[in-house]
Design a protein around this motif. Structure first.
Motif, PDB file in Angstrom:
ATOM      1  N   LEU A 101     -11.950  27.185  -2.715  1.00  0.00           N
ATOM      2  CA  LEU A 101     -12.964  26.601  -1.834  1.00  0.00           C
ATOM      3  C   LEU A 101     -12.430  25.344  -1.155  1.00  0.00           C
ATOM      4  O   LEU A 101     -12.703  25.094   0.022  1.00  0.00           O
ATOM      5  CB  LEU A 101     -14.230  26.288  -2.626  1.00  0.00           C
ATOM      6  N   GLY A 102     -11.666  24.549  -1.908  1.00  0.00           N
ATOM      7  CA  GLY A 102     -11.076  23.351  -1.334  1.00  0.00           C
ATOM      8  C   GLY A 102     -10.066  23.688  -0.249  1.00  0.00           C
ATOM      9  O   GLY A 102     -10.050  23.071   0.824  1.00  0.00           O
ATOM     10  N   ALA A 103      -9.211  24.681  -0.520  1.00  0.00           N
ATOM     11  CA  ALA A 103      -8.194  25.063   0.466  1.00  0.00           C
ATOM     12  C   ALA A 103      -8.823  25.632   1.733  1.00  0.00           C
ATOM     13  O   ALA A 103      -8.310  25.431   2.843  1.00  0.00           O
ATOM     14  CB  ALA A 103      -7.238  26.088  -0.153  1.00  0.00           C
ATOM     15  N   ALA A 104      -9.964  26.344   1.564  1.00  0.00           N
ATOM     16  CA  ALA A 104     -10.611  26.970   2.718  1.00  0.00           C
ATOM     17  C   ALA A 104     -11.571  26.031   3.447  1.00  0.00           C
ATOM     18  O   ALA A 104     -12.141  26.404   4.472  1.00  0.00           O
ATOM     19  CB  ALA A 104     -11.364  28.222   2.266  1.00  0.00           C
ATOM     20  N   GLY A 105     -11.762  24.819   2.901  1.00  0.00           N
ATOM     21  CA  GLY A 105     -12.643  23.858   3.555  1.00  0.00           C
ATOM     22  C   GLY A 105     -14.111  24.088   3.296  1.00  0.00           C
ATOM     23  O   GLY A 105     -14.956  23.686   4.113  1.00  0.00           O
ATOM     24  N   LEU A 106     -14.450  24.717   2.175  1.00  0.00           N
ATOM     25  CA  LEU A 106     -15.840  25.055   1.881  1.00  0.00           C
ATOM     26  C   LEU A 106     -16.493  24.144   0.845  1.00  0.00           C
ATOM     27  O   LEU A 106     -17.651  24.366   0.483  1.00  0.00           O
ATOM     28  CB  LEU A 106     -15.927  26.514   1.389  1.00  0.00           C
ATOM     29  N   LEU A 107     -15.788  23.147   0.369  1.00  0.00           N
ATOM     30  CA  LEU A 107     -16.392  22.235  -0.603  1.00  0.00           C
ATOM     31  C   LEU A 107     -17.282  21.214   0.119  1.00  0.00           C
ATOM     32  O   LEU A 107     -17.069  20.910   1.285  1.00  0.00           O
ATOM     33  CB  LEU A 107     -15.303  21.507  -1.398  1.00  0.00           C
ATOM     34  N   PRO A 108     -18.290  20.670  -0.583  1.00  0.00           N
ATOM     35  CA  PRO A 108     -19.160  19.658   0.036  1.00  0.00           C
ATOM     36  C   PRO A 108     -18.390  18.392   0.388  1.00  0.00           C
ATOM     37  O   PRO A 108     -17.284  18.150  -0.116  1.00  0.00           O
ATOM     38  CB  PRO A 108     -20.223  19.387  -1.040  1.00  0.00           C
ATOM     39  N   ARG A 109     -18.983  17.555   1.221  1.00  0.00           N
ATOM     40  CA  ARG A 109     -18.282  16.387   1.747  1.00  0.00           C
ATOM     41  C   ARG A 109     -17.917  15.364   0.684  1.00  0.00           C
ATOM     42  O   ARG A 109     -16.954  14.608   0.860  1.00  0.00           O
ATOM     43  CB  ARG A 109     -19.146  15.720   2.825  1.00  0.00           C
ATOM     44  N   PHE A 110     -18.685  15.313  -0.405  1.00  0.00           N
ATOM     45  CA  PHE A 110     -18.366  14.320  -1.432  1.00  0.00           C
ATOM     46  C   PHE A 110     -17.107  14.667  -2.222  1.00  0.00           C
ATOM     47  O   PHE A 110     -16.602  13.850  -2.983  1.00  0.00           O
ATOM     48  CB  PHE A 110     -19.555  14.108  -2.382  1.00  0.00           C
ATOM     49  N   ALA A 111     -16.593  15.895  -2.058  1.00  0.00           N
ATOM     50  CA  ALA A 111     -15.345  16.279  -2.716  1.00  0.00           C
ATOM     51  C   ALA A 111     -14.165  15.761  -1.906  1.00  0.00           C
ATOM     52  O   ALA A 111     -14.155  15.836  -0.673  1.00  0.00           O
ATOM     53  CB  ALA A 111     -15.259  17.790  -2.863  1.00  0.00           C
ATOM     54  N   SER A 112     -13.159  15.245  -2.594  1.00  0.00           N
ATOM     55  CA  SER A 112     -11.933  14.770  -1.948  1.00  0.00           C
ATOM     56  C   SER A 112     -10.852  15.838  -2.106  1.00  0.00           C
ATOM     57  O   SER A 112     -10.558  16.259  -3.225  1.00  0.00           O
ATOM     58  CB  SER A 112     -11.481  13.459  -2.594  1.00  0.00           C
ATOM     59  N   GLY A 139      -8.408  19.687   6.469  1.00  0.00           N
ATOM     60  CA  GLY A 139      -8.822  18.533   7.244  1.00  0.00           C
ATOM     61  C   GLY A 139      -9.142  18.837   8.689  1.00  0.00           C
ATOM     62  O   GLY A 139      -9.438  17.921   9.471  1.00  0.00           O
ATOM     63  N   ALA A 140      -9.093  20.129   9.060  1.00  0.00           N
ATOM     64  CA  ALA A 140      -9.413  20.502  10.441  1.00  0.00           C
ATOM     65  C   ALA A 140     -10.890  20.238  10.727  1.00  0.00           C
ATOM     66  O   ALA A 140     -11.726  20.293   9.823  1.00  0.00           O
ATOM     67  CB  ALA A 140      -9.084  21.971  10.680  1.00  0.00           C
ATOM     68  N   PRO A 141     -11.250  19.961  11.971  1.00  0.00           N
ATOM     69  CA  PRO A 141     -12.659  19.743  12.323  1.00  0.00           C
ATOM     70  C   PRO A 141     -13.524  20.965  11.978  1.00  0.00           C
ATOM     71  O   PRO A 141     -13.038  22.104  11.967  1.00  0.00           O
ATOM     72  CB  PRO A 141     -12.608  19.510  13.838  1.00  0.00           C
ATOM     73  N   SER A 142     -14.797  20.717  11.736  1.00  0.00           N
ATOM     74  CA  SER A 142     -15.723  21.792  11.361  1.00  0.00           C
ATOM     75  C   SER A 142     -15.754  22.890  12.417  1.00  0.00           C
ATOM     76  O   SER A 142     -15.841  24.080  12.086  1.00  0.00           O
ATOM     77  CB  SER A 142     -17.127  21.228  11.158  1.00  0.00           C
ATOM     78  N   ALA A 143     -15.689  22.511  13.697  1.00  0.00           N
ATOM     79  CA  ALA A 143     -15.736  23.506  14.769  1.00  0.00           C
ATOM     80  C   ALA A 143     -14.550  24.463  14.682  1.00  0.00           C
ATOM     81  O   ALA A 143     -14.682  25.668  14.924  1.00  0.00           O
ATOM     82  CB  ALA A 143     -15.756  22.808  16.128  1.00  0.00           C
ATOM     83  N   VAL A 144     -13.394  23.940  14.313  1.00  0.00           N
ATOM     84  CA  VAL A 144     -12.203  24.779  14.164  1.00  0.00           C
ATOM     85  C   VAL A 144     -12.353  25.702  12.960  1.00  0.00           C
ATOM     86  O   VAL A 144     -12.051  26.903  13.028  1.00  0.00           O
ATOM     87  CB  VAL A 144     -10.944  23.900  14.014  1.00  0.00           C
ATOM     88  N   LEU A 145     -12.822  25.142  11.846  1.00  0.00           N
ATOM     89  CA  LEU A 145     -12.983  25.946  10.640  1.00  0.00           C
ATOM     90  C   LEU A 145     -14.007  27.062  10.836  1.00  0.00           C
ATOM     91  O   LEU A 145     -13.825  28.172  10.326  1.00  0.00           O
ATOM     92  CB  LEU A 145     -13.398  25.048   9.468  1.00  0.00           C
ATOM     93  N   ARG A 146     -15.079  26.785  11.575  1.00  0.00           N
ATOM     94  CA  ARG A 146     -16.085  27.823  11.805  1.00  0.00           C
ATOM     95  C   ARG A 146     -15.509  28.986  12.598  1.00  0.00           C
ATOM     96  O   ARG A 146     -15.948  30.121  12.441  1.00  0.00           O
ATOM     97  CB  ARG A 146     -17.300  27.227  12.522  1.00  0.00           C
ATOM     98  N   ARG A 147     -14.519  28.714  13.457  1.00  0.00           N
ATOM     99  CA  ARG A 147     -13.870  29.808  14.194  1.00  0.00           C
ATOM    100  C   ARG A 147     -12.950  30.629  13.290  1.00  0.00           C
ATOM    101  O   ARG A 147     -12.672  31.793  13.574  1.00  0.00           O
ATOM    102  CB  ARG A 147     -13.082  29.250  15.381  1.00  0.00           C
ATOM    103  N   ILE A 148     -12.489  30.005  12.201  1.00  0.00           N
ATOM    104  CA  ILE A 148     -11.582  30.690  11.268  1.00  0.00           C
ATOM    105  C   ILE A 148     -12.368  31.469  10.213  1.00  0.00           C
ATOM    106  O   ILE A 148     -12.029  32.612   9.896  1.00  0.00           O
ATOM    107  CB  ILE A 148     -10.656  29.668  10.589  1.00  0.00           C
ATOM    108  N   TRP A 149     -13.434  30.848   9.666  1.00  0.00           N
ATOM    109  CA  TRP A 149     -14.228  31.509   8.633  1.00  0.00           C
ATOM    110  C   TRP A 149     -14.809  32.817   9.188  1.00  0.00           C
ATOM    111  O   TRP A 149     -15.454  32.849  10.225  1.00  0.00           O
ATOM    112  CB  TRP A 149     -15.373  30.624   8.171  1.00  0.00           C
ATOM    113  N   GLY A 150     -14.598  33.886   8.487  1.00  0.00           N
ATOM    114  CA  GLY A 150     -15.133  35.179   8.905  1.00  0.00           C
ATOM    115  C   GLY A 150     -14.209  35.911   9.844  1.00  0.00           C
ATOM    116  O   GLY A 150     -13.919  37.090   9.646  1.00  0.00           O
ATOM    117  N   ALA A 151     -13.711  35.212  10.871  1.00  0.00           N
ATOM    118  CA  ALA A 151     -12.830  35.869  11.844  1.00  0.00           C
ATOM    119  C   ALA A 151     -11.440  36.096  11.276  1.00  0.00           C
ATOM    120  O   ALA A 151     -10.853  37.172  11.422  1.00  0.00           O
ATOM    121  CB  ALA A 151     -12.746  35.034  13.122  1.00  0.00           C
ATOM    122  N   GLU A 152     -10.879  35.077  10.602  1.00  0.00           N
ATOM    123  CA  GLU A 152      -9.520  35.179  10.088  1.00  0.00           C
ATOM    124  C   GLU A 152      -9.445  35.102   8.569  1.00  0.00           C
ATOM    125  O   GLU A 152      -8.475  35.553   7.974  1.00  0.00           O
ATOM    126  CB  GLU A 152      -8.660  34.080  10.717  1.00  0.00           C
TER     127      GLU A 152
END
Length: 537
Positions: free
Chosen positions: A47-58, A72-85
């Motif tokens: 979850l950490g590697a995929a950027g799915l952990l809550p914001r309080f996680a480091s 560390g990619a912006p949320s907009a970038v990650l949303r394009r990756i989640w599901g698609a890639e």
């Protein structure tokens, strides 16, 4: 080049460092299994590697998807990756599917989330995906809600959503944990075929080395946030280097049950519970149980095994007095307390004699009450009011289920899964019942915790003389714990007998199919064939 490359990943929740320097690679067309007990950091790593952990996680480290840094990619970038890639398959499909949306709509959302499609193209793609995941009559299933589907079918819907955009990577987090052995085997086969067809990289998270033996090319073993061993699948199973890997293999039941508890008195104990010609139907005249008869002896552990929908839990509910039969009777110690069409006559002393341990220790305990309050309840209900006496009884109960006295002041929500299940067992045996109905009590636990709970139940039987009806889809656990076994198929008993005989000389084809579906059997057969070929050579 790896599809998914993780280097020196570190995940921290406040002062707790849950993942410490984890590295691994997932390659196209291959499966990496990440294995370890609950709390080892498996899910936190993914979850950490995929950027799915809550914001309080480091989260720190390097995470590359097809050579591109995504940590560390912006949320907009990650949303394009989640599901698609990167597709995700989670453990509990019922919690991850929307209960008020049809499966057609939910798969359709996955199809259209990353590209524009017209209504006709969307429908064709949804039907194609349902065919891919082998759901029969897909056109008739589009309007079904998740509640209309079995656990295995819901997981197939989750897989369909995960592959909707043909991602290069699929992360499957404990996708078969709550499924029976035949459904588990079919899901593993499905994932393997889909991977071969699309050359997808698959990361498969599990606590059970027997399960991943049927699908993994490489295995990474995690403990306390660290990868303690990583190697090819053959090397892990034939020559493990780390002591913890050997411990997990010892608990994995690759060769079936580790022991059989059958004693010389099996079948000759004085009957405690007697079930005669039990029948139960639900809406639309759907027959769930038909002419079910059996008995449980005093101080006996009887295993009840079958696939989801076979009627196992319905039998448990009827015996516990939580449902009424349409046909037949149930007696305890010669006292007939349940009969057709009438509420169970379980009151006073008889009610104390039958207790239940449920499947999910998280849902069956009040998370806001302390351990001491939870364990005091049975005694208070039974009339005990002396506070000093209550404290003494609760402390004795903790000792019986081998929990430390230090947990008394903790809330149920502050305990681990294994500790919660011990607490549930303690609550069930508090008033010294004659029979405990244990309905899938270890299916939500990792294999080493399962082994400890199995040993605890066996010791309680020996120490207290209590009988158990142990309901499970896990044949390995059934074989280790139970004196006798009943095999249930579509509401009918198809085979019963001593555990050793059932596992070594099964007679019914359905029982043989269940045994053949046990995780790890494929590796055992492959290893046997390889040794035979080498010998002939």
């Amino acid at each position: 080049m790896s599809v998914f490359s993780v280097r020196d990943l570190r995940v921290r929740f406040g002062a707790v460092e849950a993942v410490r320097g984890v590295s691994f690679d997932a390659e196209a067309g291959r499966t990496l299994a990440i294995v370890g007990e609950s709390g080892s950091g498996k899910s936190a790593s993914l979850l950490g590697a995929a950027g799915l952990l809550p914001r309080f996680a480091s989260v720190e480290g390097n995470v590359l998807y097809r050579g591109r840094q995504i940590l560390g990619a912006p949320s907009a970038v990650l949303r394009r990756i989640w599901g698609a890639e990167i597709g995700f398959i989670f453990q509990d499909p019922l919690s991850n599917l929307h209960p008020l949306k049809t499966i057609g709509d939910q798969i359709g959302e996955a199809v259209s989330a990353h590209r524009a499609v017209d209504r006709k193209e969307k429908r064709e793609r949804i039907l194609e995906l349902l065919n891919d995941v082998e759901i029969s009559n897909p056109g008739n299933r589009l309007g079904d809600y998740p509640r209309h589907l079995s656990g295995g079918m819901r997981q197939r819907v989750m897989i369909a959503m995960a592959i909707a955009s043909n991602p290069g990577l699929i992360i499957a987090d404990e996708p078969t944990t709550a499924l029976d052995v035949t459904v588990q085997a079919s899901i593993l086969d499905l994932l393997r075929r889909l991977q071969e067809r699309h050359k997808t990289a698959l990361v498969f998270v599990s606590h059970d080395l027997a399960v991943v033996s049927d699908i993994a090319d490489e295995v990474a073993v995690m403990r306390d946030g660290v990868v303690v061993e990583r190697a090819g699948s053959d090397a892990i199973y034939s020559a493990p280097k780390h002591s913890y890997t050997r411990e997990l293999l010892g608990a994995a039941r690759l060769d079936g049950p580790r022991t059989y508890t059958q004693s010389a008195s099996v079948g000759s104990r004085e009957p405690l519970l007697e079930v005669e010609a039990l029948g139960r139907s639900f809406v639309s005249d759907q027959t769930v149980l038909e002419d079910v008869s059996f008995s449980i002896g005093k101080a006996e552990i009887l295993g009840l095994v079958g696939e989801s929908g076979s009627g196992k839990s319905t039998i448990g509910r009827l015996i516990a007095g939580l449902d009424r039969p349409d046909h037949g009777t149930i007696s305890l110690g010669g006292n007939r307390y349940s009969r057709a069409g009438r509420p169970a006559n379980l009151s006073g002393e008889l009610r104390k004699k039958i207790q239940v341990v449920f499947q999910d220790p998280y849902a069956s305990l009040n998370p806001r009450r302390s351990v001491e309050a939870i364990l005091s309840d049975p005694y208070v209900i039974a009339g005990e009011r002396d506070r000093t006496r209550l404290k003494t009884l609760v402390r004795q109960l903790l000792a019986e289920v081998e929990l430390p006295q230090t947990v008394l002041s903790r809330l149920a929500s502050q305990l681990s899964g294994g500790q919660r299940q011990r607490l549930s067992i303690a609550r069930a045996i508090a008033l010294r019942p004659s029979l405990v109905i244990a309905d899938e009590p270890v299916s939500a636990l990792d294999i080493t915790t399962q082994a400890k709970i199995v040993d605890l139940l066996r010791r309680l039987r020996d120490r207290l003389g209590v009988s158990f009806l142990f309901i499970s889809h896990d044949l390995g656990v059934i074989g280790e714990l139970c004196d006798r076994v009943i095999v249930l198929e579509k509401g009918r008993i198809v085979e019963s007998g001593p555990a050793r005989r059932i596992f070594e000389r099964a007679e019914h084809e359905y029982t043989k199919r269940l045994l053949a579906s046990m995780p790890g059997r494929k590796r055992k057969i492959d290893d046997t064939n390889a040794k035979a070929a080498a010998y002939v050579g």
